[in-house]
Motif scaffolding. Structure first.
Motif, PDB file in Angstrom:
ATOM      1  N   UNK A 374      40.821  34.549  37.344  1.00 40.46           N
ATOM      2  CA  UNK A 374      42.259  34.490  37.583  1.00 40.46           C
ATOM      3  C   UNK A 374      42.799  35.911  37.616  1.00 40.46           C
ATOM      4  N   UNK A 375      43.444  36.252  38.711  1.00 37.52           N
ATOM      5  CA  UNK A 375      44.045  37.579  38.866  1.00 37.52           C
ATOM      6  C   UNK A 375      45.495  37.514  38.418  1.00 37.52           C
ATOM      7  N   UNK A 376      45.864  38.383  37.488  1.00 37.60           N
ATOM      8  CA  UNK A 376      47.217  38.365  36.921  1.00 37.60           C
ATOM      9  C   UNK A 376      47.789  39.780  36.941  1.00 37.60           C
ATOM     10  N   UNK A 377      48.979  39.915  37.491  1.00 34.62           N
ATOM     11  CA  UNK A 377      49.680  41.207  37.499  1.00 34.62           C
ATOM     12  C   UNK A 377      50.649  41.234  36.325  1.00 34.62           C
ATOM     13  N   UNK A 378      50.468  42.183  35.446  1.00 40.69           N
ATOM     14  CA  UNK A 378      51.332  42.298  34.269  1.00 40.69           C
ATOM     15  C   UNK A 378      52.733  42.705  34.703  1.00 40.69           C
ATOM     16  N   UNK A 379      53.726  42.050  34.142  1.00 38.89           N
ATOM     17  CA  UNK A 379      55.116  42.348  34.467  1.00 38.89           C
ATOM     18  C   UNK A 379      55.434  43.797  34.130  1.00 38.89           C
ATOM     19  N   UNK A 380      56.175  44.452  35.010  1.00 35.62           N
ATOM     20  CA  UNK A 380      56.526  45.853  34.795  1.00 35.62           C
ATOM     21  C   UNK A 380      57.251  46.015  33.457  1.00 35.62           C
ATOM     22  N   UNK A 381      56.810  46.967  32.669  1.00 34.45           N
ATOM     23  CA  UNK A 381      57.415  47.220  31.360  1.00 34.45           C
ATOM     24  C   UNK A 381      56.784  46.424  30.237  1.00 34.45           C
ATOM     25  N   UNK A 382      55.879  45.481  30.562  1.00 34.65           N
ATOM     26  CA  UNK A 382      55.226  44.662  29.551  1.00 34.65           C
ATOM     27  C   UNK A 382      53.800  45.152  29.310  1.00 34.65           C
ATOM     28  N   UNK A 386      46.889  39.062  25.644  1.00 36.59           N
ATOM     29  CA  UNK A 386      45.634  38.327  25.806  1.00 36.59           C
ATOM     30  C   UNK A 386      44.607  39.238  26.471  1.00 36.59           C
ATOM     31  N   UNK A 387      43.455  39.471  25.833  1.00 36.54           N
ATOM     32  CA  UNK A 387      42.473  40.386  26.434  1.00 36.54           C
ATOM     33  C   UNK A 387      41.903  39.828  27.733  1.00 36.54           C
ATOM     34  N   UNK A 388      41.788  40.701  28.731  1.00 37.16           N
ATOM     35  CA  UNK A 388      41.243  40.302  30.029  1.00 37.16           C
ATOM     36  C   UNK A 388      39.765  40.634  30.095  1.00 37.16           C
ATOM     37  N   UNK A 389      39.103  40.099  31.120  1.00 35.74           N
ATOM     38  CA  UNK A 389      37.676  40.369  31.310  1.00 35.74           C
ATOM     39  C   UNK A 389      37.451  41.760  31.893  1.00 35.74           C
ATOM     40  N   UNK A 390      38.343  42.161  32.814  1.00 40.16           N
ATOM     41  CA  UNK A 390      38.231  43.467  33.459  1.00 40.16           C
ATOM     42  C   UNK A 390      39.537  43.766  34.178  1.00 40.16           C
ATOM     43  N   UNK A 391      39.638  44.985  34.655  1.00 42.41           N
ATOM     44  CA  UNK A 391      40.818  45.410  35.390  1.00 42.41           C
ATOM     45  C   UNK A 391      40.373  45.924  36.747  1.00 42.41           C
ATOM     46  N   UNK A 392      41.008  45.405  37.798  1.00 44.92           N
ATOM     47  CA  UNK A 392      40.717  45.866  39.161  1.00 44.92           C
ATOM     48  C   UNK A 392      42.030  46.313  39.779  1.00 44.92           C
ATOM     49  N   UNK A 396      44.936  42.511  36.200  1.00 46.71           N
ATOM     50  CA  UNK A 396      44.000  42.107  35.162  1.00 46.71           C
ATOM     51  C   UNK A 396      43.258  40.865  35.639  1.00 46.71           C
ATOM     52  N   UNK A 397      41.970  40.794  35.330  1.00 44.60           N
ATOM     53  CA  UNK A 397      41.128  39.688  35.750  1.00 44.60           C
ATOM     54  C   UNK A 397      40.645  38.925  34.512  1.00 44.60           C
TER      55      UNK A 397
END
Length: 560
Positions: A374-382, A386-392, A396-397
């Motif tokens: 699941x690809x998730x874009x963190x809200x600006x300023x947040x 929850x720890x992610x598997x990796x960052x691309x 966050x993935x």
């Protein structure tokens, strides 16, 4: 001469004879250039920004070498030409005429003066316009989770000369390339001073009036990095033809999976893409190009990924099989106190923790487990909690394994600090503060005062609830009494209504008695509420904690 002009589509009219045995030179003196053999094109590196890098070698037995260059190509040459004596390793100067008019067949002679004993071996390098190379890839998935990855590139020889026995390479970078006029003469105007003027005014250093600046670079979202691949053996590419060259053949790790992009707005966004997840095994950027996927001895599909940075992981979508269904639930938010900074007259300055939670229910309709990213874009300023598997890139993935014919929920939480002024008299404010102070010691001054305020506020809330109930009862009594009075009046006119009339009159008395009792209780309750509210307001207004009294424990609470 015209034959040489036609074969000079790169920059230099050199080494383009019928058999490549003579350079285009001009014999102007007894010591004119003597050429033992043609200049040899030894290396070409084609880039993605519209240029190519060329290396040529020349063996000269005289004291100069004259190159004939098309007038419309001379600016690129002046920007990049380097002539080095391979024995002395010293760069050599180049002289040229500036009075040649630009035209379709106009040539400019560039003379390279040579010193020292002959013969001379020269290395010439320069950059010239060239078509961009085009990459493509083949990915074969093995049973052991390893991937055989091949990279190929298509290059086009539009130089006007044959590339014979040349080392050919390709490259890319974030470097800019532009046109700039270096050939034209630039006159700088100078002021005429009076004869007795003791000082001279220096000329302007800006040449903006003489030549326009290079065009601004086009913004790019490509990853910052570079690539360089070169053919292991010399090859021949005839003029006007193209060639496909192997630039990569390595093993890397990978897997089949599903990728769900939480930011997608496509109509079928509830279905994630079938993808191959792999790692770039090279130290170069893999430029965007078509990828053909194979596995189990068969063709699986095709994908077109973005550029993959060196050693980075990438997802290559190739199918949408609807075996995985993702239900994206609305984002929920909550606030809690993370730190109390000051308390003055019932107003608390607090650093709040504003948390958002995105939730996904992932259902697997297959008879075997599935890996879903699941690809998730963190809200600006947040900040991600929850720890992610990796960052691309900027996303966050999250990796989720969903069992066969099963479903799994993924909750992603992020938070951000927000400073707020909390008035303890506002609805719900005291509960928020009390929850933060729940872990503070019992002798904490703020905790004790807040607990006292909560007790008073509780009495006020209970009184308000009881008052609202009484007011509803009084209204109900009034409605029922009015209804009974109307019924009794009707019964008085009926000859047989006397018995029922007496029963209703007794009931009316009870209703009026209940109404009177509720009215009296309401009056007393209003008085008590007035006293309790004023007491609460005064107690809240007196809630002040000085710097020396500020509870240290309030700074380590986390809220909930």
């Amino acid at each position: 001469m015209k034959r040489h002009i036609l074969c000079a589509a790169l920059v230099l009219v050199i080494g383009c004879g019928a058999r490549g045995t003579k350079v285009n030179t001009r014999a102007s003196s007894a010591k004119a250039t003597a050429v033992a053999g043609a200049t040899t094109l030894g290396r070409v590196v084609v880039y993605r920004n519209g240029v190519a890098y060329f290396e040529r070698h020349a063996h000269v037995t005289g004291d100069s070498l004259v190159l004939s260059v098309p007038a419309d190509k001379i600016d690129d040459l002046l920007k990049s030409l380097s002539v080095v004596d391979t024995k002395t390793k010293q760069p050599l100067p180049v002289a040229y005429r500036t009075d040649v008019r630009p035209g379709k067949d106009a040539l400019v002679d560039m003379t390279i003066a040579l010193s020292g004993p002959a013969p001379h071996d020269l290395l010439l390098s320069y950059v010239a316009e060239a078509p961009a190379w085009k990459p493509s890839y083949r990915v074969t998935m093995g049973d052991d989770g390893e991937i055989d990855m091949q990279g190929w590139t298509v290059i086009d020889n539009a130089s006007g000369e044959d590339w014979v026995g040349v080392r050919v390479g390709v490259g890319s970078s974030s470097a800019l390339s532009f046109r700039h006029d270096l050939r034209s003469i630039r006159d700088v105007p100078r002021e005429a001073l009076p004869a007795r003027a003791p000082f001279a005014t220096p000329p302007a250093t800006s040449d903006s009036a003489a030549a326009a600046p290079p065009p601004a670079a086009t913004p790019s979202t490509d990853p910052i990095g570079s690539a360089h691949f070169e053919s292991p053996v010399p090859m021949t590419v005839k003029r006007g033809t193209s060639a496909m060259i192997s630039i990569l053949h390595e093993r890397t790790q990978g897997e089949f999976a599903y990728l769900y992009d939480a930011t997608s707005t496509r109509p079928d966004a509830q279905f994630p893409y079938r993808v191959v997840r792999l790692k770039n095994p090279t130290s170069s950027v893999l430029e965007s190009g078509p990828v053909a996927l194979f596995g189990g001895g068969r063709f699986i599909g095709e994908g077109m990924p973005e550029a993959i940075p060196a050693r980075a992981v990438a997802f290559i979508p190739f199918a949408l099989d609807r075996q995985i269904v993702v239900e994206r639930r609305p984002v929920t938010g909550r606030e809690s106190i993370a730190k109390i900074q000051a308390v003055e007259h019932g107003v608390i300055r607090a650093e709040m923790r504003h948390a958002n939670q995105a939730s996904f229910m992932i259902r697997n309709r297959q008879s075997e487990p599935a890996v879903v990213y699941v690809r998730h874009a963190v809200t600006r300023g947040f900040k991600l909690v929850t720890p992610s598997s990796e960052r691309i890139g900027e996303a966050e993935i999250f990796r989720v394994v969903v069992g066969a014919n099963a479903q799994t929920e993924l909750a992603i939480e992020e938070d951000a600090p927000v400073v707020r002024m909390i008035d303890v008299r506002a609805p719900g404010a005291l509960e928020l503060v009390q929850a933060f102070l729940a872990t503070a010691p019992t002798d904490d001054p703020l905790r004790a005062r807040v607990a006292s305020l909560v007790t008073v506020e509780k009495r006020v809330r209970e009184g308000e609830v009881r008052l609202a109930t009484l007011q509803k009862e009084i209204a109900a009594y009034a409605d029922r009494a009015a209804e009974l009075k109307a019924q009794i009046a009707e019964l008085r006119a009926a000859k047989t209504g006397a018995p029922l009339q007496k029963e209703l009159e007794k009931l009316l008395v009870e209703i009026e008695r209940g109404q009177s009792k509720a009215t009296a209780e309401t009056a007393a309750l209003k008085d008590n509420l007035t006293v309790a509210r004023i007491a609460f307001q005064n107690a809240a207004a007196g809630l002040t904690i000085g710097v020396s009294e500020r509870p240290i424990t309030a700074q380590v609470g986390t809220g909930g």
